[in-house]
Design an enzyme around this catalytic site. Sequence first.
Site, PDB file in Angstrom:
ATOM      1  N   GLU A   1       0.996  -1.360   0.587  1.00 16.93           N
ATOM      2  CA  GLU A   1       0.087   0.209   0.288  1.00 16.93           C
ATOM      3  C   GLU A   1       0.828   1.513   0.113  1.00 16.93           C
ATOM      4  O   GLU A   1       0.563   2.375   0.729  1.00 16.93           O
ATOM      5  CB  GLU A   1      -1.475  -0.160   1.093  1.00 16.93           C
ATOM      6  CG  GLU A   1       0.145   0.254   2.583  1.00 16.93           C
ATOM      7  CD  GLU A   1      -0.240  -1.468   3.016  1.00 16.93           C
ATOM      8  OE1 GLU A   1       0.493  -2.365   2.545  1.00 16.93           O
ATOM      9  OE2 GLU A   1       0.500  -1.402   4.450  1.00 16.93           O
TER      10      GLU A   1
ATOM     11  N   HIS B   1      -8.590  -3.537  -1.267  1.00 13.96           N
ATOM     12  CA  HIS B   1      -7.661  -3.165  -0.205  1.00 13.96           C
ATOM     13  C   HIS B   1      -6.358  -2.752  -0.042  1.00 13.96           C
ATOM     14  O   HIS B   1      -6.588  -2.267   0.826  1.00 13.96           O
ATOM     15  CB  HIS B   1      -6.688  -5.126  -0.406  1.00 13.96           C
ATOM     16  CG  HIS B   1      -6.036  -5.232   1.404  1.00 13.96           C
ATOM     17  ND1 HIS B   1      -6.915  -5.710   2.279  1.00 13.96           N
ATOM     18  CD2 HIS B   1      -4.768  -4.769   1.788  1.00 13.96           C
ATOM     19  CE1 HIS B   1      -5.341  -6.273   3.179  1.00 13.96           C
ATOM     20  NE2 HIS B   1      -4.881  -4.983   3.104  1.00 13.96           N
ATOM     21  N   GLU B   2      -5.449  -2.609  -0.668  1.00 21.07           N
ATOM     22  CA  GLU B   2      -4.458  -1.116  -1.500  1.00 21.07           C
ATOM     23  C   GLU B   2      -5.114  -0.392  -1.126  1.00 21.07           C
ATOM     24  O   GLU B   2      -4.676   0.432  -0.235  1.00 21.07           O
ATOM     25  CB  GLU B   2      -3.498  -1.392  -2.190  1.00 21.07           C
ATOM     26  CG  GLU B   2      -2.851  -3.338  -2.608  1.00 21.07           C
ATOM     27  CD  GLU B   2      -2.343  -3.655  -1.218  1.00 21.07           C
ATOM     28  OE1 GLU B   2      -2.534  -2.803  -0.364  1.00 21.07           O
ATOM     29  OE2 GLU B   2      -2.646  -5.168  -0.738  1.00 21.07           O
TER      30      GLU B   2
ATOM     31  N   HIS C   1      -5.776   0.734   2.931  1.00 22.39           N
ATOM     32  CA  HIS C   1      -5.073   1.458   3.615  1.00 22.39           C
ATOM     33  C   HIS C   1      -4.667   2.709   3.398  1.00 22.39           C
ATOM     34  O   HIS C   1      -3.821   3.295   4.254  1.00 22.39           O
ATOM     35  CB  HIS C   1      -3.489   0.859   2.726  1.00 22.39           C
ATOM     36  CG  HIS C   1      -3.308  -0.965   3.203  1.00 22.39           C
ATOM     37  ND1 HIS C   1      -3.521  -0.530   5.119  1.00 22.39           N
ATOM     38  CD2 HIS C   1      -3.420  -1.845   3.444  1.00 22.39           C
ATOM     39  CE1 HIS C   1      -3.503  -2.440   5.384  1.00 22.39           C
ATOM     40  NE2 HIS C   1      -2.831  -3.122   4.037  1.00 22.39           N
TER      41      HIS C   1
ATOM     42  N   GLU D   1      -4.228  -3.858   9.303  1.00 30.11           N
ATOM     43  CA  GLU D   1      -4.686  -5.068   8.407  1.00 30.11           C
ATOM     44  C   GLU D   1      -6.470  -5.877   8.881  1.00 30.11           C
ATOM     45  O   GLU D   1      -6.459  -5.646   7.672  1.00 30.11           O
ATOM     46  CB  GLU D   1      -3.816  -6.289   8.528  1.00 30.11           C
ATOM     47  CG  GLU D   1      -2.320  -6.158   7.928  1.00 30.11           C
ATOM     48  CD  GLU D   1      -2.800  -5.739   6.385  1.00 30.11           C
ATOM     49  OE1 GLU D   1      -3.251  -5.345   6.349  1.00 30.11           O
ATOM     50  OE2 GLU D   1      -1.340  -4.981   5.852  1.00 30.11           O
TER      51      GLU D   1
ATOM     52  N   ASP E   1       8.047  -9.930  10.748  1.00 26.42           N
ATOM     53  CA  ASP E   1       7.587 -10.572   9.339  1.00 26.42           C
ATOM     54  C   ASP E   1       6.797 -11.723  10.393  1.00 26.42           C
ATOM     55  O   ASP E   1       5.474 -12.281   9.207  1.00 26.42           O
ATOM     56  CB  ASP E   1       8.901 -11.197   8.639  1.00 26.42           C
ATOM     57  CG  ASP E   1       9.564 -10.019   7.167  1.00 26.42           C
ATOM     58  OD1 ASP E   1       9.047  -8.328   7.455  1.00 26.42           O
ATOM     59  OD2 ASP E   1      10.423  -9.671   6.882  1.00 26.42           O
TER      60      ASP E   1
ATOM     61  N   TYR F   1      -5.006  -9.817   9.376  1.00 27.05           N
ATOM     62  CA  TYR F   1      -6.327  -9.847   8.790  1.00 27.05           C
ATOM     63  C   TYR F   1      -7.280 -10.043   8.571  1.00 27.05           C
ATOM     64  O   TYR F   1      -8.491  -9.492   9.076  1.00 27.05           O
ATOM     65  CB  TYR F   1      -5.726 -10.587   7.472  1.00 27.05           C
ATOM     66  CG  TYR F   1      -4.529  -9.406   6.569  1.00 27.05           C
ATOM     67  CD1 TYR F   1      -3.626  -8.610   6.295  1.00 27.05           C
ATOM     68  CD2 TYR F   1      -3.626  -9.840   7.053  1.00 27.05           C
ATOM     69  CE1 TYR F   1      -3.159  -7.771   5.090  1.00 27.05           C
ATOM     70  CE2 TYR F   1      -1.898  -9.522   6.577  1.00 27.05           C
ATOM     71  CZ  TYR F   1      -1.567  -8.975   5.381  1.00 27.05           C
ATOM     72  OH  TYR F   1      -0.929  -8.216   5.516  1.00 27.05           O
TER      73      TYR F   1
HETATM   74 ZN   LIG Z   1      -3.223  -5.202   4.006  1.00 25.35          ZN
END
Ligand SMILES: [Zn+2]
Length: 620
Positions: A291, A315-316, A319, A338, A393, A401
């Site tokens: 994003e 989705h992006e 953001h 998320e 990560d 999410y």
């Molecule tokens: Zn995302």
Amino acid sequence: MKPTNLFFTSFSLLLCVVIHGKVFANAAATDSHSFANVQDVRTTNLSLDLTVDFTRKQLSGYAEHQLQWLNPKATRFIVDTRALVVEKVQGLAADGQWSDIKYVLGIADPIKGQPLTMQLTPKVSTVRIFYHTTDGTTGLQWLSAMQTTEKKQPFLFSQSQAIHARSWIPLQDTPAVRLTYQAHIRTPKDLLAVMSADNSKNTERDGDYQFSMPQKVPAYLIALAVGDLHFKEMSEQTGIYAEKAWLDKAVYEFADTQKMIDVASKLYGEYHWGRYDLLILPSSFPFGGMENPRLSFITPTVITGDRSLVSLIAHELAHSWSGNLITNSSWNDLWINEGFTNFVENRLMREVYGDARADMEANLSYHELLRDMHGLSPLDTALRVDLTGRDPDDAFSLVPYVKGQLFLSWLEFKFGQARFDEFMAGYFGKHQFQSMDTKVFLQFLTEQLINKYPGVVTAQQIEQWVDKPGIPADAVVSQSDAFVKVEAQLKLWLTQEQPLRRLNTTKWTVHEWLHFINQLPRELSFAQLSELDEVYMFSSSLNAEIFVAWARLTIPQNYPPIFTPLRKFLLEVGRTKFVVPLYKELKANPEKSGWASAIYRDARAGYHPLTQSQIDKFLF
Ligand SMILES: [Zn+2]
């Protein structure tokens, strides 16, 4: 992606011993994934001056920090780095003079990289760090011409989230700090550079580019790409940057982007970022999308010709509110980015494409979450997690999410859509351009909804969602009428009441096909698999979602026709969501484990460092 401590200057070796212990002591007070002493001093503006060298696969130049001192007695400015070679540091004093600053690169931490500690006082307002990147850089992927779609020019792109900005820029790499930035980027003359900043659509292609990002963003949203890129407009506000081969296809695929912006602005308040363009990356891009503000980075694997996977764009774009406007203050609160984004994404899909599609997508995500949670420890299935000592990560499972989305859907169900819409718009309005953690969000939720409408939800229920493992029993899971019909058709075949060719599949979308494949028994005879393939041609599907779902079903069953197209797919596509589960299925199959290792040896160089590190963990 292993950091290294080979990059001490001889000077820095001397100082390291003296101050190293204090460097670590400072870091613990703030974000556990950053060494930066943000309680003393913060970068308010960053100016990059960088040359892109494809032959050496290196960025070199300087990063200039404008500083705001919070502690008048502070004597150091500490930034994060990973695998950077620092050449010199200069400071600008109030009298306008630049002078050399003493600095030390600390010992490398396997997760966080190296602190760069500069000795300076609040008299210095501006610092220039001269540096270059190395082979150990985890936030850049350098592609040869052969690894691109057009195969004519090399390509470079950055991926800074979660803590990879520090591997190509020395900076305070914590989402708790926001800064504006400018950049002067030099590239080979026939390539175009783009950034998460203003990208003038009429820029002259001359290898010399200027960028400015006037809104404050966290470090992980600084992004750069360089390649044989061209631009095509979709609407006055939106457009596509891509290699020529993708340009027209992407313009067609993502034509509804403007509609999505209009719907989101109406629901959640103004879009604050000016333009919204999409950059189509080569297929090795490790994610579906990133994003980066004003310019989302997008995998080409969602360009299917039928606009069936455009929820990724929703989705992006979402953001631009959740994540970019209000940002998780540390990676422990990733669900703040998320979960909200998945919720907004589904809401946008509902408004633009209708309930049936939004229900199917929400239902598919829910089942993906259940599958994903099988492999996680219970602690990692809470929304608020403690990642101290772990690589952030690791937090990118589907829990932040989809469980985050389910939590917000549950609140929406409890309080009603009108009240919840108002709450969300108020949330984005009140906290814009700020960092947010779970605690502050829960305070806002309590003030704005829970206390205003007593008796609707309890504190225990909220705690259950946020801090306890698993999914609460009263989660609101979208049910899809279309999927019920898919299951009925499948049953006709499994009970041998109808042959496959007689099933009513004519109007099925990719979502219905995915549900169909996911509902197939995990053990089917070779004859049944062959029949499915003959009628529906799954093994040759050009839709990556369908191909991967089918491959995950057939790999454990050693279904021979899948392996030739699978090899091709693994050599061409680097999207982590696809290739990691495929290698895991192959690894779990004793007959195919060696075959997978051989393919990986050929494919690995084409994968992003983040993807490599995930597969290295279990395949070697
Ligand atoms: Zn995302």
